[in-house]
Design an enzyme around this catalytic site. Structure first.
Site, PDB file in Angstrom:
ATOM      1  CD  GLN A  12      -2.250   1.385   2.870  1.00 28.46           C
ATOM      2  OE1 GLN A  12      -3.446   1.192   2.920  1.00 28.46           O
ATOM      3  NE2 GLN A  12      -1.534   1.660   3.952  1.00 28.46           N
ATOM      4  CG  ASP A  13       2.522   2.605   3.602  1.00 23.28           C
ATOM      5  OD1 ASP A  13       1.279   2.584   3.457  1.00 23.28           O
ATOM      6  OD2 ASP A  13       3.069   2.637   4.722  1.00 23.28           O
ATOM      7  CB  ALA A  81       7.890  -4.653   7.274  1.00 22.07           C
ATOM      8  CD  GLN A  82       4.650 -10.590   9.277  1.00 19.05           C
ATOM      9  OE1 GLN A  82       3.656 -10.252   8.612  1.00 19.05           O
ATOM     10  NE2 GLN A  82       4.643 -10.617  10.596  1.00 19.05           N
ATOM     11  CB  SER A  83       3.551  -4.871   7.753  1.00 17.54           C
ATOM     12  OG  SER A  83       2.696  -5.333   6.734  1.00 17.54           O
ATOM     13  CB  THR A 124       5.139   0.617  13.545  1.00 16.91           C
ATOM     14  OG1 THR A 124       3.866   0.320  14.128  1.00 16.91           O
ATOM     15  CG2 THR A 124       6.120  -0.377  14.132  1.00 16.91           C
ATOM     16  CD  GLU A 126       1.434  -3.452  17.577  1.00 15.00           C
ATOM     17  OE1 GLU A 126       0.485  -2.731  17.198  1.00 15.00           O
ATOM     18  OE2 GLU A 126       1.286  -4.425  18.349  1.00 15.00           O
ATOM     19  CE1 TYR A 147       5.515  -4.730  11.633  1.00 12.37           C
ATOM     20  CE2 TYR A 147       4.357  -3.558  13.375  1.00 12.37           C
ATOM     21  CZ  TYR A 147       4.909  -3.582  12.105  1.00 12.37           C
ATOM     22  OH  TYR A 147       4.854  -2.456  11.328  1.00 12.37           O
ATOM     23  CE  LYS A 151       8.494  -2.572  10.815  1.00 14.38           C
ATOM     24  NZ  LYS A 151       8.985  -1.868   9.629  1.00 14.38           N
TER      25      LYS A 151
HETATM   26  O1  G4F Z   1      -5.658  -3.726  11.220  1.00 15.72           O
HETATM   27  P1  G4F Z   1      -4.800  -4.373  12.233  1.00 15.72           P
HETATM   28  O2  G4F Z   1      -4.314  -5.749  11.911  1.00 15.72           O
HETATM   29  O3  G4F Z   1      -3.612  -3.360  12.484  1.00 15.72           O
HETATM   30  P2  G4F Z   1      -2.518  -3.250  13.648  1.00 15.72           P
HETATM   31  O4  G4F Z   1      -2.311  -4.524  14.356  1.00 15.72           O
HETATM   32  O5  G4F Z   1      -2.877  -2.071  14.488  1.00 15.72           O
HETATM   33  O6  G4F Z   1      -1.193  -2.953  12.819  1.00 15.72           O
HETATM   34  C1  G4F Z   1      -1.167  -2.069  11.719  1.00 15.72           C
HETATM   35  O7  G4F Z   1      -0.806  -0.775  12.140  1.00 15.72           O
HETATM   36  C2  G4F Z   1       0.500  -0.667  12.702  1.00 15.72           C
HETATM   37  C3  G4F Z   1       0.705   0.783  13.116  1.00 15.72           C
HETATM   38  O8  G4F Z   1       0.298   0.921  14.438  1.00 15.72           O
HETATM   39  C4  G4F Z   1       1.532  -1.110  11.694  1.00 15.72           C
HETATM   40  F1  G4F Z   1       2.775  -1.003  12.197  1.00 15.72           F
HETATM   41  C5  G4F Z   1       1.252  -2.546  11.303  1.00 15.72           C
HETATM   42  O9  G4F Z   1       2.188  -2.986  10.323  1.00 15.72           O
HETATM   43  C6  G4F Z   1      -0.138  -2.614  10.717  1.00 15.72           C
HETATM   44  O10 G4F Z   1      -0.183  -1.847   9.547  1.00 15.72           O
HETATM   45  O11 G4F Z   1      -5.552  -4.452  13.638  1.00 15.72           O
HETATM   46  C7  G4F Z   1      -6.088  -3.310  14.261  1.00 15.72           C
HETATM   47  C8  G4F Z   1      -6.899  -3.727  15.484  1.00 15.72           C
HETATM   48  C9  G4F Z   1      -6.171  -4.670  16.452  1.00 15.72           C
HETATM   49  O12 G4F Z   1      -6.419  -4.269  17.766  1.00 15.72           O
HETATM   50  C10 G4F Z   1      -6.791  -6.036  16.206  1.00 15.72           C
HETATM   51  O13 G4F Z   1      -6.786  -6.901  17.341  1.00 15.72           O
HETATM   52  O14 G4F Z   1      -8.039  -4.479  15.032  1.00 15.72           O
HETATM   53  C11 G4F Z   1      -8.216  -5.620  15.869  1.00 15.72           C
HETATM   54  N1  G4F Z   1      -8.971  -6.618  15.132  1.00 15.72           N
HETATM   55  C12 G4F Z   1     -10.197  -7.086  15.502  1.00 15.72           C
HETATM   56  N2  G4F Z   1     -10.601  -8.032  14.650  1.00 15.72           N
HETATM   57  C13 G4F Z   1      -8.593  -7.288  14.042  1.00 15.72           C
HETATM   58  C14 G4F Z   1      -9.624  -8.179  13.720  1.00 15.72           C
HETATM   59  N3  G4F Z   1      -7.481  -7.182  13.263  1.00 15.72           N
HETATM   60  C15 G4F Z   1      -7.401  -7.969  12.160  1.00 15.72           C
HETATM   61  N4  G4F Z   1      -6.304  -7.852  11.361  1.00 15.72           N
HETATM   62  N5  G4F Z   1      -8.391  -8.874  11.832  1.00 15.72           N
HETATM   63  C16 G4F Z   1      -9.534  -9.017  12.578  1.00 15.72           C
HETATM   64  O15 G4F Z   1     -10.395  -9.830  12.267  1.00 15.72           O
END
Ligand code: G4F
Length: 338
Positions: A12-13, A81-83, A124, A126, A147, A151
């Site tokens: 994406q970025d 990255a493995q992001s 990040t 995170e 992760y 980082k």
């Molecule tokens: O969309 P997420 O997977 O993003 P997350 O973990 O915040 O990480 C993203 O942002 C970071 C910057 O802070 C980056 F460094 C990283 O590479 C990535 O781009 O999850 C966001 C939130 C979490 O709390 C997760 O537990 O959504 C919650 N969530 C709830 N249900 C879920 C789901 N996340 C995912 N991926 N899938 C679900 O079904």
């Protein structure tokens, strides 16, 4: 003409950044993994044609050195990255391999081949982990995921470390969550907009998520790549938080995306029993503990006042507009398919 090398170009970025740099007149090179299935899926043809591809990845020192020799870049943006945070709990070694050792290989190659290159490192929010919001450049780091840990170590050893030890021009952008219609489908925002668009079109009845109460500071990726570029145009290298300063729950994102599609949802129940119903009372969203993480960051809200003061950067896209942009884009794409 300035030259830039982007690792992780096909994400994406990378796609937004390459568009921005091409507009600014840069010659853009991308380090691309040969194994990517459809590496340029996110790229308009006009952009794709202008990018010079060097095959390789951050596991391969020789390929990184060759990419730098070929591009002789003024700037490198390390976006590879493995992001996927959730996945990092299941593949911690692979995550550390790319997100830590990969950065080491890259900065060592820069020192060897072209030490005056300016380097942007995708750090990040995170990394702040359990630290209470608002988080800024002086906030303590308390990562909770493999992760976030990888980082953080890369930031300490290869950003701060190489800046101090070798005078490398390298900056960390502590970017808070940034999304767009080009976001990968396994991240929560895109999973939500895609699922709701399918529900709207009658292609799916319901979908499942994990932690609905997590707070994230969500901005638009197109706004954030501009900050990356600005960081490398300063007199001296510094690190910056890039964020909107506004935080919402996952539940609120579901609600905003649903509204943008004309769906009115009602949430009821708590924890794993929480559901969302449409106006006919049908369940469209359930919680499934499978999507919970062993440890999750509860609350992220960034304070980007340093970026505003020094870089003159501020976000242009609101939370509601972001959810709307993503939901409507998915609806349009799905409506187009036969
Ligand atoms: O969309 P997420 O997977 O993003 P997350 O973990 O915040 O990480 C993203 O942002 C970071 C910057 O802070 C980056 F460094 C990283 O590479 C990535 O781009 O999850 C966001 C939130 C979490 O709390 C997760 O537990 O959504 C919650 N969530 C709830 N249900 C879920 C789901 N996340 C995912 N991926 N899938 C679900 O079904």
């Amino acid at each position: 003409m300035k030259k830039a090398l982007i690792t992780g170009l096909t994400g994406q970025d990378g796609s937004y950044l390459s568009e921005l740099l091409l507009k600014k007149g840069y010659d853009v090179y991308g380090l691309v993994r040969r194994s990517s299935n459809e590496p340029f899926i996110r790229f308009p043809d006009s952009v794709r044609k202008q990018i010079k591809v060097v095959y390789g990845n951050l596991r391969d020192t020789g390929a990184i050195e060759r990419a730098i020799q070929e591009a002789m870049p003024d700037e490198i943006y390390n976006l590879a990255a493995q992001s996927d945070v959730g996945l990092s709990f299941r593949i911690p070694e692979a995550t550390i391999e790319i997100d830590y050792y990969g950065v080491g290989r890259l900065v060592n190659a820069v020192l060897k081949v072209k030490p005056d290159t300016r380097v942007y490192q995708a750090s990040t929010s995170e990394m702040f982990g359990k630290t209470n919001p608002p988080q800024n450049e002086d906030s303590p780091f308390q990562p909770v995921s493999p992760y976030g840990e990888a980082k953080l170590k890369a930031h300490e050893d290869f950003v701060k470390g190489y800046r101090e030890r070798y005078g490398l021009y390298i900056c960390s952008g502590f970017l808070f969550n940034h999304e767009s219609p080009r976001r990968g489908e396994h991240f929560v925002t895109r999973k939500i907009t895609l699922s709701l668009a399918k529900i709207k079109l009658g292609l799916q009845d319901s979908f499942e998520l994990g932690n609905l109460g997590a707070h994230r500071d969500w901005g638009f990726a197109g706004d954030y790549v501009e900050a990356m570029w600005k960081m490398l145009q300063q007199k001296k290298p510094e690190d910056f938080v890039i964020a909107t300063g506004v935080s919402h729950t996952v539940r609120e994102f579901v609600d905003a995306a649903a509204k943008a599609l004309g769906l009115k949802l009602t949430f009821e129940g708590r924890g794993i029993d929480e559901v969302a119903r449409d106006k006919k009372g049908r369940i469209v969203l359930r919680v499934n503990p499978v999507f919970y993480r062993p440890n999750d960051v509860d609350a992220l809200r960034g304070d980007a006042s340093k970026a505003q003061k020094i870089l003159g950067w501020k976000p242009k896209t609101s939370f509601e507009d972001l959810a709307k942009m993503m939901a409507q884009s998915d609806l349009k794409e799905l409506s187009r398919k036969p």
